[in-house]
Design an enzyme around this catalytic site. Structure first.
Site, PDB file in Angstrom:
ATOM      1  N   LYS A 178      46.212  36.090  86.878  1.00 11.15           N
ATOM      2  CA  LYS A 178      46.836  34.755  86.858  1.00 11.15           C
ATOM      3  C   LYS A 178      47.080  34.301  88.290  1.00 11.15           C
ATOM      4  O   LYS A 178      47.991  34.748  88.952  1.00 11.15           O
ATOM      5  CB  LYS A 178      48.170  34.786  86.091  1.00 11.15           C
ATOM      6  N   GLU A 253      54.594  43.072  95.786  1.00  9.28           N
ATOM      7  CA  GLU A 253      54.437  42.861  97.226  1.00  9.28           C
ATOM      8  C   GLU A 253      55.104  41.539  97.525  1.00  9.28           C
ATOM      9  O   GLU A 253      54.664  40.492  97.059  1.00  9.28           O
ATOM     10  CB  GLU A 253      52.952  42.864  97.577  1.00  9.28           C
ATOM     11  N   CYS A 287      52.684  36.934 104.383  1.00  9.96           N
ATOM     12  CA  CYS A 287      53.843  37.801 104.173  1.00  9.96           C
ATOM     13  C   CYS A 287      54.097  38.672 105.395  1.00  9.96           C
ATOM     14  O   CYS A 287      55.205  39.107 105.627  1.00  9.96           O
ATOM     15  CB  CYS A 287      53.630  38.654 102.933  1.00  9.96           C
ATOM     16  N   GLU A 384      63.016  34.402 105.106  1.00 17.88           N
ATOM     17  CA  GLU A 384      61.580  34.135 105.254  1.00 17.88           C
ATOM     18  C   GLU A 384      61.313  32.638 105.182  1.00 17.88           C
ATOM     19  O   GLU A 384      61.673  31.985 104.209  1.00 17.88           O
ATOM     20  CB  GLU A 384      60.799  34.850 104.145  1.00 17.88           C
TER      21      GLU A 384
HETATM   22  O1  TXE Z   1      55.942  31.899  95.008  1.00 18.39           O
HETATM   23  P1  TXE Z   1      56.072  32.532  93.563  1.00 18.39           P
HETATM   24  P2  TXE Z   1      56.083  30.402  95.496  1.00 18.39           P
HETATM   25  C1  TXE Z   1      57.247  33.528  99.409  1.00 18.39           C
HETATM   26  C2  TXE Z   1      57.398  32.469 100.476  1.00 18.39           C
HETATM   27  C3  TXE Z   1      57.454  31.208  99.689  1.00 18.39           C
HETATM   28  C4  TXE Z   1      58.197  31.658  98.460  1.00 18.39           C
HETATM   29  C5  TXE Z   1      57.975  30.810  97.229  1.00 18.39           C
HETATM   30  O2  TXE Z   1      58.607  32.660 101.165  1.00 18.39           O
HETATM   31  O3  TXE Z   1      58.129  30.191 100.351  1.00 18.39           O
HETATM   32  O4  TXE Z   1      57.726  32.955  98.220  1.00 18.39           O
HETATM   33  O5  TXE Z   1      56.592  30.640  96.978  1.00 18.39           O
HETATM   34  C6  TXE Z   1      53.834  33.185  89.614  1.00 18.39           C
HETATM   35  N1  TXE Z   1      56.802  34.892  85.780  1.00 18.39           N
HETATM   36  N2  TXE Z   1      55.876  33.941  99.214  1.00 18.39           N
HETATM   37  O6  TXE Z   1      57.109  29.643  94.757  1.00 18.39           O
HETATM   38  O7  TXE Z   1      56.849  31.690  92.645  1.00 18.39           O
HETATM   39  C7  TXE Z   1      53.247  31.938  90.233  1.00 18.39           C
HETATM   40  O8  TXE Z   1      52.620  31.144  89.253  1.00 18.39           O
HETATM   41  C8  TXE Z   1      55.601  35.299  86.183  1.00 18.39           C
HETATM   42  C9  TXE Z   1      55.515  35.220  99.755  1.00 18.39           C
HETATM   43  O9  TXE Z   1      54.724  29.814  95.504  1.00 18.39           O
HETATM   44  O10 TXE Z   1      56.520  33.913  93.799  1.00 18.39           O
HETATM   45  C10 TXE Z   1      52.278  32.545  91.242  1.00 18.39           C
HETATM   46  O11 TXE Z   1      51.083  32.914  90.579  1.00 18.39           O
HETATM   47  N3  TXE Z   1      54.935  34.757  87.210  1.00 18.39           N
HETATM   48  C11 TXE Z   1      54.244  35.724  99.230  1.00 18.39           C
HETATM   49  C12 TXE Z   1      53.024  33.781  91.721  1.00 18.39           C
HETATM   50  O12 TXE Z   1      54.023  34.042  90.728  1.00 18.39           O
HETATM   51  C13 TXE Z   1      55.524  33.754  87.869  1.00 18.39           C
HETATM   52  C14 TXE Z   1      53.182  34.756  98.931  1.00 18.39           C
HETATM   53  C15 TXE Z   1      53.708  33.655  93.064  1.00 18.39           C
HETATM   54  O13 TXE Z   1      54.556  32.526  93.049  1.00 18.39           O
HETATM   55  C16 TXE Z   1      56.795  33.283  87.487  1.00 18.39           C
HETATM   56  C17 TXE Z   1      53.688  33.511  98.379  1.00 18.39           C
HETATM   57  C18 TXE Z   1      57.438  33.897  86.396  1.00 18.39           C
HETATM   58  N4  TXE Z   1      58.662  33.518  85.974  1.00 18.39           N
HETATM   59  C19 TXE Z   1      55.003  33.151  98.563  1.00 18.39           C
HETATM   60  N5  TXE Z   1      57.139  32.278  88.328  1.00 18.39           N
HETATM   61  C20 TXE Z   1      53.687  36.976  99.826  1.00 18.39           C
HETATM   62  N6  TXE Z   1      54.326  38.109  99.550  1.00 18.39           N
HETATM   63  O14 TXE Z   1      52.669  36.955 100.475  1.00 18.39           O
HETATM   64  C21 TXE Z   1      56.112  32.126  89.194  1.00 18.39           C
HETATM   65  N7  TXE Z   1      55.121  33.007  88.918  1.00 18.39           N
END
Ligand code: TXE
Length: 491
Positions: A178, A253, A287, A384
């Site tokens: 996903k 991660e 990240c 972050e």
């Molecule tokens: O990430 P989300 P977001 C950090 C970065 C950023 C913040 C928010 O600080 O500003 O996270 O980003 C899925 N159940 N990183 O909102 O929500 C979503 O659809 C299951 C660090 O974009 O964590 C996507 O596929 N899945 C990071 C995935 O989770 C769910 C990279 C990541 O989205 C869900 C990106 C739920 N309830 C952001 N809600 C890194 N570690 O590199 C969302 N998703």
């Protein structure tokens, strides 16, 4: 809008729309225009995907395949990605805003994960135990877990999918991928290659939709055995809690606030480039961003001058142009989040040495920003940002560098710039981070384990040990005793 590119999901080998026909759209962050539409997957679609993956796991061609045959398929998939690298890179740039200069190289490298884990598939050996029971033979088998749900974020969709899918498939699991709702296009295009490589239907399913809808439905589904997630800390916490309620295996991660530490004995020109690559590459949306630059007091002013001078030359603009160095922010919420942190830092008294606001290079651009006068207690040093925003923090000596470097809730990565071997080894041992780079930054490889200390995550990706994250060990006992002894006593 009829000129939107229309994508579908891959479930059980079939290309399908959402069960209720709903869609959502994806934006090109350079232009701000929506360009593609995707099925808005529902809980029913999650269930369909889990059923398909379960069926493929339990019986049929995949279930009966040898590990060597699985390895062949993975290597074939790697070849197909390599052949398609340019198209996939162009899609990623359009959907995500990443630079073509980086994506072209990244997508040529992604196949290595499939080659490496394809090669590893038939080298996972169990053991025969010199068991301490007479007339017994004991051995171990490493078996796949079952159905794996891989959730990826928007910042590097295909690279991170490879980190998860290659070991999961090599181990014999079936997978539901996903991608983020912000950047689903490349993952769906990638899904077309599975059939071509010869993977049986249902072994890999790619579903699209919102995290709180189909994402949550997948993590809650009792038919999912393992969740491998990359994303933000808040979502990671929710995913972990959901997994815990059913004792699912979960690897995470998450975020980081990595220290990039510059000592006065460094090669200064290289360290300046390292600091830049740590925070401005990929528009800081990684990240592993080295978002806290710790600089030894004795060289602080000179170093910051050089850093700002080089950062000023960064060319912003169209990510499809090979000479662009800083592209747009990928999502609107992320753009707003970065801008709000610029205000936070200014409000806390940090001094703007470079940038500090929106940039006029396309739709969603933020200026490469350098804050000085930051102390490690400030929010800009602790939280972050996930953007091109650097906090420079001075330090006196090695001890203080370690103390400040480790003084955050995260522990994903750290950088050290020094020419002293003693310092290089000592810092590498004392920094509490899953990856430490000395005189380099942002290097990753399919061979090198990657993952977080502290609140940066659980589990490791890449490297030989990561395949075990997708396996479980079975103990097999066989007796060749003529008589079964007293049944009331444990053997
Ligand atoms: O990430 P989300 P977001 C950090 C970065 C950023 C913040 C928010 O600080 O500003 O996270 O980003 C899925 N159940 N990183 O909102 O929500 C979503 O659809 C299951 C660090 O974009 O964590 C996507 O596929 N899945 C990071 C995935 O989770 C769910 C990279 C990541 O989205 C869900 C990106 C739920 N309830 C952001 N809600 C890194 N570690 O590199 C969302 N998703």
């Amino acid at each position: 809008m009829s000129d939107l590119q229309k994508y579908q999901m891959l479930i059980g080998g079939e290309w399908v729309d959402a069960s209720d026909g709903q869609t959502f759209e994806s934006m090109n962050p350079y232009t701000g225009e929506n360009w593609a539409s995707f099925p808005r997957g529902t809980a029913d679609d999650a269930d369909r995907a889990v059923q398909a993956a379960r069926k493929a796991f339990n019986s049929g061609d995949w279930a009966n395949m040898t590990a060597t045959q699985r390895g062949h398929l993975l290597r074939k998939l790697g070849d197909l990605i390599a052949a398609k690298a340019e198209d996939l890179a162009a899609t990623e740039v359009r959907d995500n805003g990443k630079l073509i200069a980086e994506m072209g190289l990244q997508l040529k490298y992604v196949p290595q994960w499939y080659y490496y884990f394809g090669g590893l598939a038939d080298k996972i050996e169990g053991a025969v135990t010199p068991i301490d029971k007479p007339d017994h033979f004991h051995y171990t088998r490493h078996e796949p877990l079952g159905v794996v749900c891989a959730i990826t974020p928007w910042n590097s969709p295909l690279l991170l999918a490879g980190w998860k899918l290659a070991p999961a498939l090599a181990a014999g699991n079936t997978v539901i991928l996903k991608p983020s709702e912000f950047t689903s296009a490349s993952s769906v295009e990638f899904a077309r290659l599975f059939e071509e490589a010869g993977f049986p239907p249902g072994v890999v399913n790619v579903v699209t939709g919102y995290g709180h809808e189909i994402g949550a439905a997948l993590t809650e589904h009792p038919g999912v055995d393992k969740i491998t997630f990359t994303g933000g800390s808040e979502t990671g916490r929710r995913v972990y809690q959901t997994g815990a309620s059913q004792f699912k295996r979960v690897s995470l991660e998450l975020g980081g606030k990595s220290p990039n530490i510059v000592f006065d004995d460094c090669d200064m020109d290289n360290a300046v480039k390292g600091a830049i690559s740590g925070i401005f590459a990929a528009t800081g949306q990684t990240c592993i961003a080295g978002s806290r630059l710790l600089v030894q007091e004795s060289i602080h002013d000179e170093f910051v001058d050089k850093l700002v001078a080089l950062a000023k030359t960064a060319k912003m603009g169209d990510p499809m142009l090979m000479d662009t160095q800083v592209g747009p922010v990928t999502t609107v919420p992320q753009y707003e989040k970065i801008l709000s942190y610029l205000d936070v830092a200014k409000g806390e008294g940090a001094e703007v040495r470079l940038g500090g606001g929106k940039a006029d290079a396309g739709k969603y651009f933020v200026q490469p920003t350098v804050f000085t006068g930051v102390n490690n207690k400030m929010r800009i040093a602790q939280e972050e940002v996930f953007g091109p925003v650097l906090s420079v923090i001075p330090f006196k000596d090695d001890e203080e560098a370690i103390e400040v470097g480790n003084d955050v809730i995260y522990g994903l990565a750290a950088g050290v710039w020094t020419q002293s071997m003693r310092r290089a080894f000592t810092m590498s041992a004392k920094l509490r981070a899953g990856s430490v780079w000395v005189n380099t930054y942002r290097a990753v490889s399919y061979m090198a384990p990657f993952g977080g200390y502290k609140q940066s995550g659980l589990g490791r990706e890449s490297g030989q040990e990561s395949i075990k994250e997708f396996m479980q060990t079975k103990s097999v006992w066989m007796s060749y005793a003529e008589d079964t002894p007293n049944p009331f006593i444990m053997r």
